[in-house]
Design a protein around this motif. Structure first.
Motif, PDB file in Angstrom:
ATOM      1  N   ASP A   2    -132.580   7.194  89.404  1.00 19.00           N
ATOM      2  CA  ASP A   2    -133.278   8.968  89.492  1.00 19.00           C
ATOM      3  C   ASP A   2    -132.534   9.979  90.417  1.00 19.00           C
ATOM      4  OD1 ASP A   2    -135.790   9.526  88.615  1.00 19.00           O
ATOM      5  OD2 ASP A   2    -136.832   9.196  90.573  1.00 19.00           O
ATOM      6  N   ASN A   3    -131.464   9.848  90.410  1.00 16.32           N
ATOM      7  CA  ASN A   3    -129.963  11.290  90.772  1.00 16.32           C
ATOM      8  C   ASN A   3    -130.547  10.767  91.971  1.00 16.32           C
ATOM      9  OD1 ASN A   3    -129.966  11.520  87.972  1.00 16.32           O
ATOM     10  ND2 ASN A   3    -131.297  13.604  88.448  1.00 16.32           N
ATOM     11  N   MET A 223    -139.588   3.575  87.061  1.00 16.53           N
ATOM     12  CA  MET A 223    -139.549   3.135  85.469  1.00 16.53           C
ATOM     13  C   MET A 223    -137.448   3.582  86.113  1.00 16.53           C
ATOM     14  SD  MET A 223    -139.044   3.735  82.191  1.00 16.53           S
ATOM     15  CE  MET A 223    -140.771   4.066  82.187  1.00 16.53           C
ATOM     16  N   SER A 224    -137.006   3.900  87.036  1.00 15.67           N
ATOM     17  CA  SER A 224    -135.402   4.070  87.202  1.00 15.67           C
ATOM     18  C   SER A 224    -134.971   2.835  87.506  1.00 15.67           C
ATOM     19  CB  SER A 224    -135.034   5.561  87.548  1.00 15.67           C
ATOM     20  OG  SER A 224    -135.380   5.586  89.250  1.00 15.67           O
ATOM     21  N   CYS A 225    -135.519   2.599  89.062  1.00 15.00           N
ATOM     22  CA  CYS A 225    -135.597   1.320  89.571  1.00 15.00           C
ATOM     23  C   CYS A 225    -135.230   0.157  88.344  1.00 15.00           C
ATOM     24  CB  CYS A 225    -136.119   1.436  90.601  1.00 15.00           C
ATOM     25  SG  CYS A 225    -136.140  -0.623  91.995  1.00 15.00           S
ATOM     26  N   LEU A 226    -136.239   0.138  88.131  1.00 17.36           N
ATOM     27  CA  LEU A 226    -136.818  -1.174  87.053  1.00 17.36           C
ATOM     28  C   LEU A 226    -135.319  -1.415  86.369  1.00 17.36           C
ATOM     29  CD1 LEU A 226    -140.441  -1.581  85.836  1.00 17.36           C
ATOM     30  CD2 LEU A 226    -139.225  -3.521  87.176  1.00 17.36           C
ATOM     31  N   TRP A 227    -135.090  -0.038  85.413  1.00 10.10           N
ATOM     32  CA  TRP A 227    -133.045   0.453  84.536  1.00 10.10           C
ATOM     33  C   TRP A 227    -132.297  -0.175  85.132  1.00 10.10           C
ATOM     34  CZ3 TRP A 227    -133.614   2.633  79.592  1.00 10.10           C
ATOM     35  CH2 TRP A 227    -131.861   2.725  79.262  1.00 10.10           C
ATOM     36  N   GLN A 228    -132.088   0.349  86.538  1.00 11.92           N
ATOM     37  CA  GLN A 228    -131.173   0.217  87.225  1.00 11.92           C
ATOM     38  C   GLN A 228    -131.085  -1.308  87.394  1.00 11.92           C
ATOM     39  OE1 GLN A 228    -127.814   1.740  89.092  1.00 11.92           O
ATOM     40  NE2 GLN A 228    -127.585   0.158  88.127  1.00 11.92           N
ATOM     41  N   LEU A 259    -131.704   8.375  84.161  1.00 10.99           N
ATOM     42  CA  LEU A 259    -131.827   6.639  84.167  1.00 10.99           C
ATOM     43  C   LEU A 259    -129.923   6.235  84.564  1.00 10.99           C
ATOM     44  CD1 LEU A 259    -134.119   5.742  81.253  1.00 10.99           C
ATOM     45  CD2 LEU A 259    -134.525   5.425  83.558  1.00 10.99           C
ATOM     46  N   ALA A 260    -129.900   5.312  84.848  1.00 12.19           N
ATOM     47  CA  ALA A 260    -128.234   5.038  84.868  1.00 12.19           C
ATOM     48  C   ALA A 260    -127.822   4.567  83.870  1.00 12.19           C
ATOM     49  CB  ALA A 260    -128.791   3.505  85.868  1.00 12.19           C
ATOM     50  N   HIS A 261    -126.746   5.057  83.645  1.00 12.28           N
ATOM     51  CA  HIS A 261    -125.545   5.033  83.196  1.00 12.28           C
ATOM     52  C   HIS A 261    -125.141   3.717  81.890  1.00 12.28           C
ATOM     53  CE1 HIS A 261    -122.432   6.437  79.942  1.00 12.28           C
ATOM     54  NE2 HIS A 261    -121.561   5.158  80.730  1.00 12.28           N
ATOM     55  N   VAL A 262    -125.138   3.711  81.015  1.00 10.88           N
ATOM     56  CA  VAL A 262    -124.892   2.245  80.209  1.00 10.88           C
ATOM     57  C   VAL A 262    -124.309   2.690  79.114  1.00 10.88           C
ATOM     58  CG1 VAL A 262    -125.493   0.055  79.717  1.00 10.88           C
ATOM     59  CG2 VAL A 262    -127.175   1.690  80.881  1.00 10.88           C
ATOM     60  N   TYR A 296    -127.509  -3.039  78.017  1.00 15.36           N
ATOM     61  CA  TYR A 296    -128.747  -2.144  77.639  1.00 15.36           C
ATOM     62  C   TYR A 296    -129.857  -2.477  76.867  1.00 15.36           C
ATOM     63  CZ  TYR A 296    -130.863   1.066  74.303  1.00 15.36           C
ATOM     64  OH  TYR A 296    -131.523   2.591  73.922  1.00 15.36           O
ATOM     65  N   LEU A 297    -129.860  -3.981  75.890  1.00 16.99           N
ATOM     66  CA  LEU A 297    -131.160  -4.538  75.852  1.00 16.99           C
ATOM     67  C   LEU A 297    -131.516  -4.608  77.733  1.00 16.99           C
ATOM     68  CD1 LEU A 297    -130.173  -6.910  73.138  1.00 16.99           C
ATOM     69  CD2 LEU A 297    -130.872  -4.373  72.746  1.00 16.99           C
TER      70      LEU A 297
END
Length: 365
Positions: A2-3, A223-228, A259-262, A296-297
Motif C-alpha cells: 500500500d505504498n 488487499m495489498s497485505c494479502l498480495w504482498q 500493489l507490491a511489484h511482481v 503472480y499466481l
C-alpha cells in the motif's frame, strides 16, 4: 504494501559502463514516462544520485560497480546484467522489460529489488527448469499451502466481521479490521517477510475489542497485505491445490500501482484477461521465469483476482502439499494454439508504441 515507502517525484540515476545505444534506450524511456521524473546525472554533477546503475557484463563493469559502492556508500548501487549476480545486490536484469522497468527502478532507488544470491542457490535446487531438444521448457516445482502461517491467518481474519489480532509466540504480528478493510502492522515489514517464509510457523487468532485509535493507525489495506504476503510465502512455489493442469484466467485487472511489484505482472495481467490457460500452456507460450509466474499466481489467487476451473476445488486433504509437480511445456492443444496467438505480437495485436521504438533503437525488428 500500500505504498508504505515515501513517493519520489524526481529520481536521479547515474548510468555507469553503458554503451551509447544502451544509454539511449534509457533516455528515450525516461522521456516517455510521465508518472515520475527521471534525470540522468554524472559523477561530475552537483546532484547526488538516488540510484547508480552499472552494466556489469564485463570485468571493467564489475570493477566500476565495486568502485561505485565505495564512492556512494549511502546510495543503492545496482547491477545491470544479463546473468544473475553471484553476490547479493540490487539488480536489474537484461534485457530491459518495459512493462516492469519503472516499478523496478523505483524499487531500486528505495533500496528494494535486492537479488539474494544465497536464496537463488537454494531455489535452484528445487526448481529445475530446462529446455529439451525441440525447444520446449520443462520444470519441477514445489507447492505451498496458503491456509497455513501468517498468510492463512490473515485470510481467515479478513473473511469475518470481528477485529482479530494474529499472534506469534504471544505477541501480535497483525491486527485485522475487516469492516474497514485495513490492517495494522505491529512488526516491521522485514520481520513480517521472515515470518511469512516460515512454513511451520505457529500463529493464533484472537478477537480484540473495538479500538478507534488502532483503526486510525491502520493504513494498509487487506488487499495489498494479502498480495504482498502471498508473494513472500510463495517464494517461487505453486499455490496449493493448483496443479500444472488447472485452467485459470483473470477475473479483472489488479490495480498494480497500489500493489507490491511482481516481475512481468503487467504482461501476465494483459494476457490472462484475454484467455484461459493452464500452467503447462502458460510456460510454453510466455518466455517468463517460473518463480515470477508462480508468485503472480499466488498473489492473484489469494486476493480473489484469479478464477480457476473445477480441478481447483479438490479435497484439500487428498494430496500432499509438499509434493513436487512437473510442468511440461510441450503441450499442443487448441487451447495452447489460441494462447500462442494471443501471447505473440501480430498484425491484430501489435506491440505497444514504446516497445516498438525501443526495439528499433536497439536494432531489433
Amino acid at each position: 504494501m500500500d505504498n508504505l515507502l515515501p513517493k519520489i517525484k524526481t529520481i536521479h540515476i547515474m548510468l555507469q559502463e553503458m554503451g551509447e545505444q544502451q544509454e539511449a534506450v534509457f533516455r528515450m524511456a525516461f522521456k516517455m514516462h510521465n508518472t515520475t521524473n527521471y534525470e540522468i546525472v554524472t559523477p561530475d554533477s552537483a546532484v547526488k544520485p538516488d540510484l547508480v546503475l552499472v552494466d556489469t557484463d564485463t570485468e571493467q563493469g564489475m570493477r566500476t560497480w565495486g568502485a561505485s559502492k565505495a564512492a556512494y556508500p549511502d546510495v543503492p548501487v545496482a547491477m545491470f546484467s544479463s546473468s544473475e549476480p553471484s553476490v547479493t545486490t540490487p539488480y536489474l536484469p537484461k534485457p530491459i522489460k518495459f512493462d516492469s522497468l519503472f516499478p523496478v527502478l523505483r524499487s531500486l532507488s528505495q533500496g528494494g529489488n535486492v537479488f539474494d544470491a544465497s536464496a537463488s542457490r537454494e531455489r535452484s535446487a528445487v526448481v529445475d527448469a530446462s529446455s529439451n531438444l525441440d525447444g520446449a521448457r520443462k520444470a519441477t516445482i514445489h507447492r505451498f499451502n496458503p491456509q497455513k502461517g501468517v498468510l492463512g491467518a490473515l485470510k481467515f481474519a479478513s473473511q469475518g466481521h470481528q477485529d482479530i489480532a494474529i499472534l506469534h509466540e504471544g505477541k501480535p504480528v497483525l491486527i485485522v479490521f475487516p469492516n474497514i478493510q485495513r490492517v495494522l502492522l505491529t512488526v516491521s515489514a522485514t520481520e513480517l517477510e521472515k515470518l511469512c517464509k516460515d512454513d511451520n510457523l505457529a500463529v493464533v487468532c484472537k478477537v480484540v475489542p473495538d479500538n478507534p485509535q488502532w483503526k486510525e493507525k491502520a493504513k494498509v489495506t487487506i488487499m495489498s497485505c494479502l498480495w504482498q504476503m502471498a508473494i513472500w510465502t510463495a517464494q517461487g512455489r505453486l499455490i496449493y491445490p493448483m496443479t500444472p493442469q488447472t485452467v485459470f484466467t483473470l477475473k479483472r485487472w489488479p490495480n498494480l500501482t497500489r500493489l507490491a511489484h511482481v516481475p512481468e505482472s503487467m504482461r501476465l495481467s494483459a494476457f490472462l484477461t484475454k484467455t484461459s490457460v493452464n500452467l503447462n500452456i502458460l510456460y510454453k507460450v510466455m518466455p517468463l521465469e517460473m518463480p515470477d509466474i508462480l508468485n503472480y499466481l499466488a498473489a492473484t489467487s489469494v486476493t480473489g483476482f484469479l478464477a480457476t476451473d473445477a480441478e481447483y476445488a479438490v479435497d484439500q486433504k487428498a494430496a500432499d502439499v509438499s509434493e513436487k509437480v512437473k510442468v511440461d511445456g510441450t503441450v499442443d492443444t487448441p487451447m495452447a494454439k489460441e494462447a500462442e496467438k494471443i501471447a505473440g505480437p501480430s498484425a491484430e495485436q501489435p506491440r505497444g508504441l514504446l516497445q516498438r521504438l525501443m526495439r528499433k533503437l536497439i536494432g531489433k525488428k
